[in-house]
Design a protein around this motif. Sequence first.
Motif, PDB file in Angstrom:
ATOM      1  N   ALA A  16      -9.346 -44.791   6.589  1.00 27.89           N
ATOM      2  CA  ALA A  16      -9.610 -44.058   5.342  1.00 27.89           C
ATOM      3  C   ALA A  16     -11.072 -43.609   5.275  1.00 27.89           C
ATOM      4  O   ALA A  16     -11.372 -42.491   4.847  1.00 27.89           O
ATOM      5  N   ILE A  17     -11.972 -44.480   5.711  1.00 31.27           N
ATOM      6  CA  ILE A  17     -13.401 -44.137   5.716  1.00 31.27           C
ATOM      7  C   ILE A  17     -13.665 -42.977   6.673  1.00 31.27           C
ATOM      8  O   ILE A  17     -14.430 -42.061   6.350  1.00 31.27           O
ATOM      9  N   GLU A  18     -13.041 -43.007   7.822  1.00 32.10           N
ATOM     10  CA  GLU A  18     -13.220 -41.919   8.790  1.00 32.10           C
ATOM     11  C   GLU A  18     -12.772 -40.590   8.192  1.00 32.10           C
ATOM     12  O   GLU A  18     -13.449 -39.570   8.353  1.00 32.10           O
ATOM     13  N   ILE A  19     -11.663 -40.590   7.500  1.00 32.19           N
ATOM     14  CA  ILE A  19     -11.172 -39.372   6.849  1.00 32.19           C
ATOM     15  C   ILE A  19     -12.158 -38.938   5.763  1.00 32.19           C
ATOM     16  O   ILE A  19     -12.551 -37.773   5.691  1.00 32.19           O
ATOM     17  N   ALA A  20     -12.557 -39.882   4.922  1.00 34.69           N
ATOM     18  CA  ALA A  20     -13.468 -39.570   3.813  1.00 34.69           C
ATOM     19  C   ALA A  20     -14.805 -39.039   4.318  1.00 34.69           C
ATOM     20  O   ALA A  20     -15.337 -38.065   3.770  1.00 34.69           O
ATOM     21  N   ASP A  21     -15.356 -39.664   5.354  1.00 33.76           N
ATOM     22  CA  ASP A  21     -16.646 -39.225   5.873  1.00 33.76           C
ATOM     23  C   ASP A  21     -16.560 -37.850   6.536  1.00 33.76           C
ATOM     24  O   ASP A  21     -17.500 -37.062   6.455  1.00 33.76           O
ATOM     25  N   ALA A  22     -15.435 -37.544   7.151  1.00 36.23           N
ATOM     26  CA  ALA A  22     -15.279 -36.267   7.843  1.00 36.23           C
ATOM     27  C   ALA A  22     -14.862 -35.129   6.915  1.00 36.23           C
ATOM     28  O   ALA A  22     -15.331 -33.999   7.058  1.00 36.23           O
ATOM     29  N   GLU A  23     -13.997 -35.441   5.947  1.00 32.04           N
ATOM     30  CA  GLU A  23     -13.393 -34.377   5.140  1.00 32.04           C
ATOM     31  C   GLU A  23     -13.622 -34.509   3.639  1.00 32.04           C
ATOM     32  O   GLU A  23     -13.201 -33.639   2.877  1.00 32.04           O
ATOM     33  N   GLY A  24     -14.212 -35.601   3.198  1.00 34.34           N
ATOM     34  CA  GLY A  24     -14.408 -35.842   1.773  1.00 34.34           C
ATOM     35  C   GLY A  24     -13.381 -36.818   1.250  1.00 34.34           C
ATOM     36  O   GLY A  24     -12.282 -36.953   1.799  1.00 34.34           O
ATOM     37  N   LEU A  25     -13.725 -37.484   0.181  1.00 29.81           N
ATOM     38  CA  LEU A  25     -12.873 -38.524  -0.386  1.00 29.81           C
ATOM     39  C   LEU A  25     -11.520 -37.983  -0.858  1.00 29.81           C
ATOM     40  O   LEU A  25     -10.504 -38.662  -0.734  1.00 29.81           O
ATOM     41  N   GLU A  26     -11.508 -36.772  -1.370  1.00 31.74           N
ATOM     42  CA  GLU A  26     -10.244 -36.196  -1.862  1.00 31.74           C
ATOM     43  C   GLU A  26      -9.218 -35.998  -0.753  1.00 31.74           C
ATOM     44  O   GLU A  26      -8.019 -35.909  -1.011  1.00 31.74           O
ATOM     45  N   ALA A  27      -9.693 -35.933   0.500  1.00 27.39           N
ATOM     46  CA  ALA A  27      -8.777 -35.757   1.638  1.00 27.39           C
ATOM     47  C   ALA A  27      -8.040 -37.052   1.980  1.00 27.39           C
ATOM     48  O   ALA A  27      -7.075 -37.028   2.740  1.00 27.39           O
ATOM     49  N   VAL A  28      -8.490 -38.159   1.408  1.00 29.54           N
ATOM     50  CA  VAL A  28      -7.834 -39.443   1.678  1.00 29.54           C
ATOM     51  C   VAL A  28      -6.614 -39.566   0.776  1.00 29.54           C
ATOM     52  O   VAL A  28      -6.725 -39.792  -0.423  1.00 29.54           O
ATOM     53  N   THR A  29      -5.466 -39.382   1.374  1.00 28.34           N
ATOM     54  CA  THR A  29      -4.187 -39.580   0.688  1.00 28.34           C
ATOM     55  C   THR A  29      -3.362 -40.535   1.536  1.00 28.34           C
ATOM     56  O   THR A  29      -3.699 -40.786   2.702  1.00 28.34           O
ATOM     57  N   LEU A  30      -2.298 -41.031   0.972  1.00 30.51           N
ATOM     58  CA  LEU A  30      -1.449 -41.923   1.764  1.00 30.51           C
ATOM     59  C   LEU A  30      -0.830 -41.160   2.939  1.00 30.51           C
ATOM     60  O   LEU A  30      -0.689 -41.721   4.034  1.00 30.51           O
ATOM     61  N   ALA A  31      -0.529 -39.897   2.731  1.00 33.21           N
ATOM     62  CA  ALA A  31       0.056 -39.090   3.812  1.00 33.21           C
ATOM     63  C   ALA A  31      -0.939 -38.871   4.950  1.00 33.21           C
ATOM     64  O   ALA A  31      -0.583 -39.033   6.128  1.00 33.21           O
ATOM     65  N   GLY A  99     -18.512 -39.989   2.732  1.00 36.61           N
ATOM     66  CA  GLY A  99     -17.259 -40.227   2.014  1.00 36.61           C
ATOM     67  C   GLY A  99     -17.191 -41.609   1.417  1.00 36.61           C
ATOM     68  O   GLY A  99     -16.737 -41.793   0.285  1.00 36.61           O
ATOM     69  N   LEU A 100     -17.636 -42.606   2.167  1.00 39.38           N
ATOM     70  CA  LEU A 100     -17.657 -43.970   1.657  1.00 39.38           C
ATOM     71  C   LEU A 100     -18.619 -44.075   0.483  1.00 39.38           C
ATOM     72  O   LEU A 100     -18.314 -44.726  -0.519  1.00 39.38           O
ATOM     73  N   TYR A 101     -19.764 -43.401   0.582  1.00 36.88           N
ATOM     74  CA  TYR A 101     -20.713 -43.394  -0.530  1.00 36.88           C
ATOM     75  C   TYR A 101     -20.072 -42.789  -1.772  1.00 36.88           C
ATOM     76  O   TYR A 101     -20.211 -43.321  -2.873  1.00 36.88           O
ATOM     77  N   GLU A 102     -19.342 -41.705  -1.590  1.00 34.67           N
ATOM     78  CA  GLU A 102     -18.653 -41.073  -2.721  1.00 34.67           C
ATOM     79  C   GLU A 102     -17.693 -42.059  -3.381  1.00 34.67           C
ATOM     80  O   GLU A 102     -17.559 -42.086  -4.606  1.00 34.67           O
ATOM     81  N   ALA A 103     -17.070 -42.895  -2.583  1.00 34.70           N
ATOM     82  CA  ALA A 103     -16.125 -43.885  -3.126  1.00 34.70           C
ATOM     83  C   ALA A 103     -16.824 -44.912  -4.011  1.00 34.70           C
ATOM     84  O   ALA A 103     -16.196 -45.475  -4.912  1.00 34.70           O
ATOM     85  N   THR A 104     -18.114 -45.137  -3.796  1.00 30.78           N
ATOM     86  CA  THR A 104     -18.818 -46.134  -4.610  1.00 30.78           C
ATOM     87  C   THR A 104     -18.950 -45.685  -6.058  1.00 30.78           C
ATOM     88  O   THR A 104     -19.286 -46.500  -6.919  1.00 30.78           O
ATOM     89  N   PHE A 105     -18.673 -44.431  -6.319  1.00 31.24           N
ATOM     90  CA  PHE A 105     -18.796 -43.906  -7.681  1.00 31.24           C
ATOM     91  C   PHE A 105     -17.458 -43.697  -8.373  1.00 31.24           C
ATOM     92  O   PHE A 105     -17.410 -43.141  -9.460  1.00 31.24           O
ATOM     93  N   LEU A 106     -16.380 -44.146  -7.745  1.00 26.14           N
ATOM     94  CA  LEU A 106     -15.093 -44.065  -8.424  1.00 26.14           C
ATOM     95  C   LEU A 106     -15.137 -44.962  -9.641  1.00 26.14           C
ATOM     96  O   LEU A 106     -15.585 -46.103  -9.567  1.00 26.14           O
ATOM     97  N   SER A 107     -14.700 -44.449 -10.745  1.00 25.17           N
ATOM     98  CA  SER A 107     -14.763 -45.196 -11.998  1.00 25.17           C
ATOM     99  C   SER A 107     -13.501 -46.041 -12.154  1.00 25.17           C
ATOM    100  O   SER A 107     -12.532 -45.619 -12.760  1.00 25.17           O
ATOM    101  N   LEU A 108     -13.544 -47.196 -11.553  1.00 21.58           N
ATOM    102  CA  LEU A 108     -12.417 -48.114 -11.634  1.00 21.58           C
ATOM    103  C   LEU A 108     -12.855 -49.337 -12.413  1.00 21.58           C
ATOM    104  O   LEU A 108     -13.892 -49.927 -12.134  1.00 21.58           O
ATOM    105  N   ASP A 109     -12.077 -49.711 -13.389  1.00 21.33           N
ATOM    106  CA  ASP A 109     -12.439 -50.843 -14.242  1.00 21.33           C
ATOM    107  C   ASP A 109     -11.833 -52.121 -13.672  1.00 21.33           C
ATOM    108  O   ASP A 109     -10.708 -52.483 -13.989  1.00 21.33           O
TER     109      ASP A 109
END
Length: 189
Positions: A16-31, A99-109
Amino acid sequence: MSPRIGLDLKTILQAAIEIADAEGLEAVTLATLAKKLTIRPPSLYNHIDGLAGLRKQLTIYGIEELKNCLSRAAVGRAGDDAIREMGEAYITFVRNNPGLYEATFLSLDADDIQSASSDVVQIVVRVLDHYGLNEVEAIHATRGFRSILHGFASIEQKGGFAMDLDLNESFQFLIDTYIAGLKKLNESK
């Protein structure tokens, strides 16, 4: 359905990190993740709780990795040197893991995300002890430091620094200005 041999949370997160770093966090889907791992999407549910669960795990992992980078940068250092090293570590982390850095800002409670984030704050607060700040000032200064680092990193990621001037020099100038402000605040007490 039994879990695929060799497939575990660590392997899933790494893909997932490889996908996020290469294509952005939004590109990480289960598919896209299943395709990268050459498995069927339902196989992921043996290890994660859907896309929301994956994002939570990415957020926790990203914050933990950032914390480790900052902690290593601060170890054995104090004051100005520690701030400069932590700033460099932060920017390097973002450059190497966009991409991993972008994930650190997901607003999850979630408590575990809040706990990991609090650990990052405490590292910075401890370094700021050198400047004689009270508790409230230390939190303001920590927020300022994070804003400087995130702002610079975000603008750089988006290609917003188009002038022909060395980015690393600009970053050092910014950190030096922040440090000068901390020293001025301490002198005025």
